[in-house]
Each structure stands twice: as structure tokens, then as C-alpha cells.
Design an enzyme around this catalytic site. Structure first.
Site, PDB file in Angstrom:
ATOM      1  N   GLN A  43     130.410 -81.743 150.115  1.00  0.00           N
ATOM      2  CA  GLN A  43     131.041 -81.472 151.181  1.00  0.00           C
ATOM      3  C   GLN A  43     130.059 -81.329 152.441  1.00  0.00           C
ATOM      4  OE1 GLN A  43     130.937 -80.260 148.004  1.00  0.00           O
ATOM      5  NE2 GLN A  43     132.859 -78.972 147.574  1.00  0.00           N
TER       6      GLN A  43
ATOM      7  N   ARG B 204     142.489 -72.955 141.129  1.00  0.00           N
ATOM      8  CA  ARG B 204     140.953 -72.791 141.149  1.00  0.00           C
ATOM      9  C   ARG B 204     140.698 -71.085 140.856  1.00  0.00           C
ATOM     10  NH1 ARG B 204     137.682 -75.664 145.538  1.00  0.00           N
ATOM     11  NH2 ARG B 204     136.406 -75.762 143.849  1.00  0.00           N
TER      12      ARG B 204
ATOM     13  N   ASN C  81     129.149 -68.757 145.323  1.00  0.00           N
ATOM     14  CA  ASN C  81     129.497 -69.795 146.368  1.00  0.00           C
ATOM     15  C   ASN C  81     129.003 -71.023 145.714  1.00  0.00           C
ATOM     16  OD1 ASN C  81     130.106 -70.325 149.068  1.00  0.00           O
ATOM     17  ND2 ASN C  81     128.073 -71.064 149.459  1.00  0.00           N
TER      18      ASN C  81
ATOM     19  N   ASP D 176     132.913 -67.350 148.000  1.00  0.00           N
ATOM     20  CA  ASP D 176     134.284 -67.547 147.015  1.00  0.00           C
ATOM     21  C   ASP D 176     134.739 -66.321 146.803  1.00  0.00           C
ATOM     22  OD1 ASP D 176     133.100 -70.311 147.254  1.00  0.00           O
ATOM     23  OD2 ASP D 176     135.371 -70.599 146.568  1.00  0.00           O
TER      24      ASP D 176
ATOM     25  N   ARG E 280     140.231 -77.415 150.581  1.00  0.00           N
ATOM     26  CA  ARG E 280     139.091 -76.563 149.674  1.00  0.00           C
ATOM     27  C   ARG E 280     138.566 -75.725 150.816  1.00  0.00           C
ATOM     28  NH1 ARG E 280     135.716 -77.428 153.085  1.00  0.00           N
ATOM     29  NH2 ARG E 280     134.397 -76.452 151.485  1.00  0.00           N
ATOM     30  N   GLY E 281     137.909 -74.678 150.190  1.00  0.00           N
ATOM     31  CA  GLY E 281     137.238 -73.560 150.961  1.00  0.00           C
ATOM     32  C   GLY E 281     137.989 -72.555 150.524  1.00  0.00           C
ATOM     33  N   ALA E 282     137.428 -71.238 150.315  1.00  0.00           N
ATOM     34  CA  ALA E 282     138.064 -70.037 149.952  1.00  0.00           C
ATOM     35  C   ALA E 282     139.497 -69.621 150.690  1.00  0.00           C
ATOM     36  CB  ALA E 282     137.065 -69.095 149.846  1.00  0.00           C
TER      37      ALA E 282
HETATM   38  O1  MRU Z   1     134.426 -76.260 146.056  1.00  0.00           O
HETATM   39  P1  MRU Z   1     134.778 -75.964 147.431  1.00  0.00           P
HETATM   40  O2  MRU Z   1     134.562 -76.907 148.292  1.00  0.00           O
HETATM   41  O3  MRU Z   1     136.285 -75.289 147.690  1.00  0.00           O
HETATM   42  O4  MRU Z   1     133.616 -74.831 147.597  1.00  0.00           O
HETATM   43  C1  MRU Z   1     133.695 -73.957 149.078  1.00  0.00           C
HETATM   44  C2  MRU Z   1     132.465 -73.073 148.997  1.00  0.00           C
HETATM   45  O5  MRU Z   1     131.805 -72.642 148.241  1.00  0.00           O
HETATM   46  C3  MRU Z   1     132.699 -72.605 150.468  1.00  0.00           C
HETATM   47  O6  MRU Z   1     131.458 -72.075 150.773  1.00  0.00           O
HETATM   48  C4  MRU Z   1     133.378 -71.197 150.197  1.00  0.00           C
HETATM   49  O7  MRU Z   1     134.553 -71.566 149.930  1.00  0.00           O
HETATM   50  C5  MRU Z   1     133.440 -70.569 151.565  1.00  0.00           C
HETATM   51  S1  MRU Z   1     134.471 -71.523 152.846  1.00  0.00           S
HETATM   52  C6  MRU Z   1     134.732 -70.583 154.102  1.00  0.00           C
END
Ligand code: MRU
Length: 326
Positions: free
Chosen positions: A174, A80, A225, A215, A46-48
Site C-alpha cells: 500500500q 473484513r 493497524n 483499524d 481498503r482502509g478502515a
Molecule cells: O489492509 P488495508 O490496506 O485495508 O489496511 C489499511 C490500514 O491499515 C490503514 O492504516 C487503516 O485502515 C487506516 S486508513 C485511514
């Protein structure tokens, strides 16, 4: 950091299973684009930026196996909807011949971008600072080093004394599971708080800055985000604390005019009604679970990108940076 979130094995992709952290450090092996899409959907990864890199390898796997590329692209993109890096990486893969090399380049470039974000962002922090962050925008959310946590790493590498407060980040935790663990691995000073404690610590003047990831950033600077980010931006503004977004330029989507046009993923009710598999809410209760919120540009002090620090008015600074891209 020694742990690699995404490992390419030449014929398969290995993803550090973020559902099992911090208790176990185990990898999930993906041999097909479908398996990568499932790993993205279930938040193994996960994470963009990280889901963008994983999707790029998903496309490489589809190409190596002779699978239908258009089908793989749609399945990966739909895994996603909010993070624009996912569609960005898949579209980039559709445009090239050498799939493996391109996916490896996307991975390498992400780490390099994060190091640049780190260097630009570290300039914004004093010799001693306490930073509040939300969710996990660290090495685990990228190909390595991190965006928001990359800024913190870079400042620490420069000898600055940085203390981090990590919001636990309900409902997926997270902050508690990933950010606390990741910073501990690097010996960076981290204190965990629940989301609803943030206002109290703002009142106590605990924070010198808030730094979070993104994101998707719209053309006017509105930023999607992790859910709860907007609340922190309001608090930061009320208390006169700078509120920074740290993200690679690939997270800026100039095709999305403003925050209202950003699709917000709704995730399952059980992620809200349960914690760690234990039900905490009464059966039958109505639940909402938007996974992201949008922080209006007017609450953002600056956007720290790999091409420099963008300041308001973002419509102009983003357009200028976009026009000058290599
Ligand atoms: O649902 P997630 O854990 O994928 O959400 C992640 C976030 O909101 C992060 O802040 C974003 O993706 C940036 S990660 C460098």
C-alpha cells in the site's frame, strides 16, 4: 486531491480499483451489497473508513433493491473483521429509514472528520518536518483527504515544509503503490523505502514524527493497524520520536477492552509468496499472513481524532471524549 476513491451514482456505487493503482485509474461498479462485500474482501477498496463508507452504500443498495437487509449486513460485516468502521457503518445504516441520504451523510462526515483530524494534527508538526508513515492512511483509505495523510496535507496547506517517508508495506505494498502515488498527485515531497530500512533511518535521526492510521482502537488506546506498525512504534520509542495515531472517533471501539480482544484478519498465503503475480517463495513453504498488528497504548504519544488530540492515559481521555459526544 482530484481522484475520488468512492463515487455514488444515485443507483450504483463506483469504487476506484486500488488493485490496479498506480498503473491504471479505473473504477469498479457495484450494483448490489454482495458486489460491495466482494470489492471489500478483494481490496478493490481498503482502509478502515473507506470500507465503512462503501459498506454504507452497500446497505443502501440492498434497501433500494428490496434485498434482505440482515443478510446484507452480515455479509458486509464479515468481509473484513479488524476495521471497526465497517460494523459501525452497517449498524448505523440498520437504524435509519432514508438509506441513500444516510450513506451520503456518512461519506460527507468522513471527509469533514478527516479535515478536522488534519487541522488538529498539523499543530503537532514543526515548520519543517520529516514524517514516516506506513501503509496508506490517505484519501484512498477514506472518503477523501485521509487521516495520517490528512495531517500531512493540512500541514502543507498551512505552509509547513513536510517531507514524507513512505514504507512500502509488504506484502500488499500500500505504501509503494498507493501512498507514493497519492502524495505525488498532490506534489507532496515523498520518498519510498522498504519496510526493513526504517531502523536505519531512525538511527540517522531522519524522522521528526511517525504518523499512521488505525483499524480499531480499543478502550485503553491499544491500536490495531497494518502489519508492521508495531515494529515502527518500538523503533520510534527507542529513538525518542513521537508516534501518532490519526483516526476518526468512529475507529475507537469502547466495547473492545484492549488490544488482545481485537480480531486480527489472516489473509491468503499467496499474498506473501507472490509479488505482482510472480512467485518468489518455494512451493510448499509454510506461510503466516496476519494483516494487522496491535501497538500497545504505552508506545503511542497521542491519538489525533476529529474531536481533538487524545493524550495518555488513553483509558481516561477516550472515556471523557466518548461521554461528551454529541
Ligand atoms: O489492509 P488495508 O490496506 O485495508 O489496511 C489499511 C490500514 O491499515 C490503514 O492504516 C487503516 O485502515 C487506516 S486508513 C485511514
Amino acid at each position: 486531491m482530484s481522484v475520488e476513491p468512492i463515487r455514488w451514482r444515485g443507483d450504483a456505487l463506483e469504487l476506484l480499483n486500488q488493485l490496479r493503482l498506480p498503473r491504471e485509474v479505473v473504477y469498479v461498479r457495484c450494483n448490489t451489497a454482495h458486489e460491495v462485500a466482494e470489492a471489500i474482501k478483494s481490496m478493490v477498496v481498503r482502509g478502515a473508513p473507506a470500507i465503512g463508507v462503501a459498506a454504507a452504500f452497500g446497505m443502501a443498495l440492498a434497501k433500494m433493491r428490496g434485498d434482505d437487509l440482515q443478510f446484507a449486513a452480515i455479509e458486509l460485516k464479515q468481509a473484513r473483521p479488524t476495521a471497526v468502521n465497517l460494523a459501525w457503518a452497517v449498524d448505523r445504516m440498520l437504524r435509519v429509514q432514508g438509506a441513500k441520504a444516510e450513506a451520503e451523510a456518512i461519506l460527507r462526515e468522513d471527509v469533514e472528520a478527516n479535515r478536522r483530524i488534519g487541522r488538529f494534527g498539523a499543530e503537532l508538526l514543526g515548520a519543517q518536518a520529516t514524517v514516516l508513515t506506513h501503509c496508506n492512511a490517505g484519501a484512498l483509505a477514506t472518503a477523501g483527504y485521509g487521516t495520517a495523510l490528512g495531517v500531512i496535507r493540512s500541514a502543507v496547506e498551512q505552509g509547513k515544509r513536510i517531507a514524507v517517508f513512505a514504507d512500502e508495506t509488504r506484502p500488499y505494498l500500500q505504501g509503494a503503490r498507493l501512498t507514493a502515488w497519492e502524495l505525488q498527485q498532490d506534489g507532496i515531497d515523498v520518498t519510498l523505502i522498504t519496510d526493513n530500512m526504517a531502523g536505519h533511518f531512525f538511527q540517522q535521526r531522519k524522522f521528526d514524527a511517525v504518523i499512521v492510521g488505525a483499524d480499531r482502537i480499543a478502550a485503553n488506546g491499544d491500536t490495531a493497524n497494518k502489519i508492521g506498525t508495531y515494529t515502527l512504534a518500538v523503533l520510534a520509542n527507542v529513538h525518542g520520536v513521537p508516534f501518532y495515531i490519526a483516526a476518526p472517533f468512529s475507529t475507537i471501539d469502547v466495547a473492545t477492552k484492549n488490544g488482545a480482544a481485537i480480531p486480527i484478519e489472516e489473509r491468503s498465503a499467496t499474498e506473501v509468496t507472490e509479488i505482482g503475480g510472480t512467485r518468489i517463495a518455494p512451493d510448499g513453504v509454510a506461510v503466516r499472513h496476519p494483516a494487522f498488528d496491535v501497538t500497545p497504548a504505552k508506545l503511542i504519544t497521542a491519538i489525533i481524532t476529529d474531536r481533538g488530540v487524545l493524550r495518555p492515559p488513553f483509558e481516561e481521555s477516550i472515556a471523557r471524549c466518548y461521554r461528551s459526544r454529541p
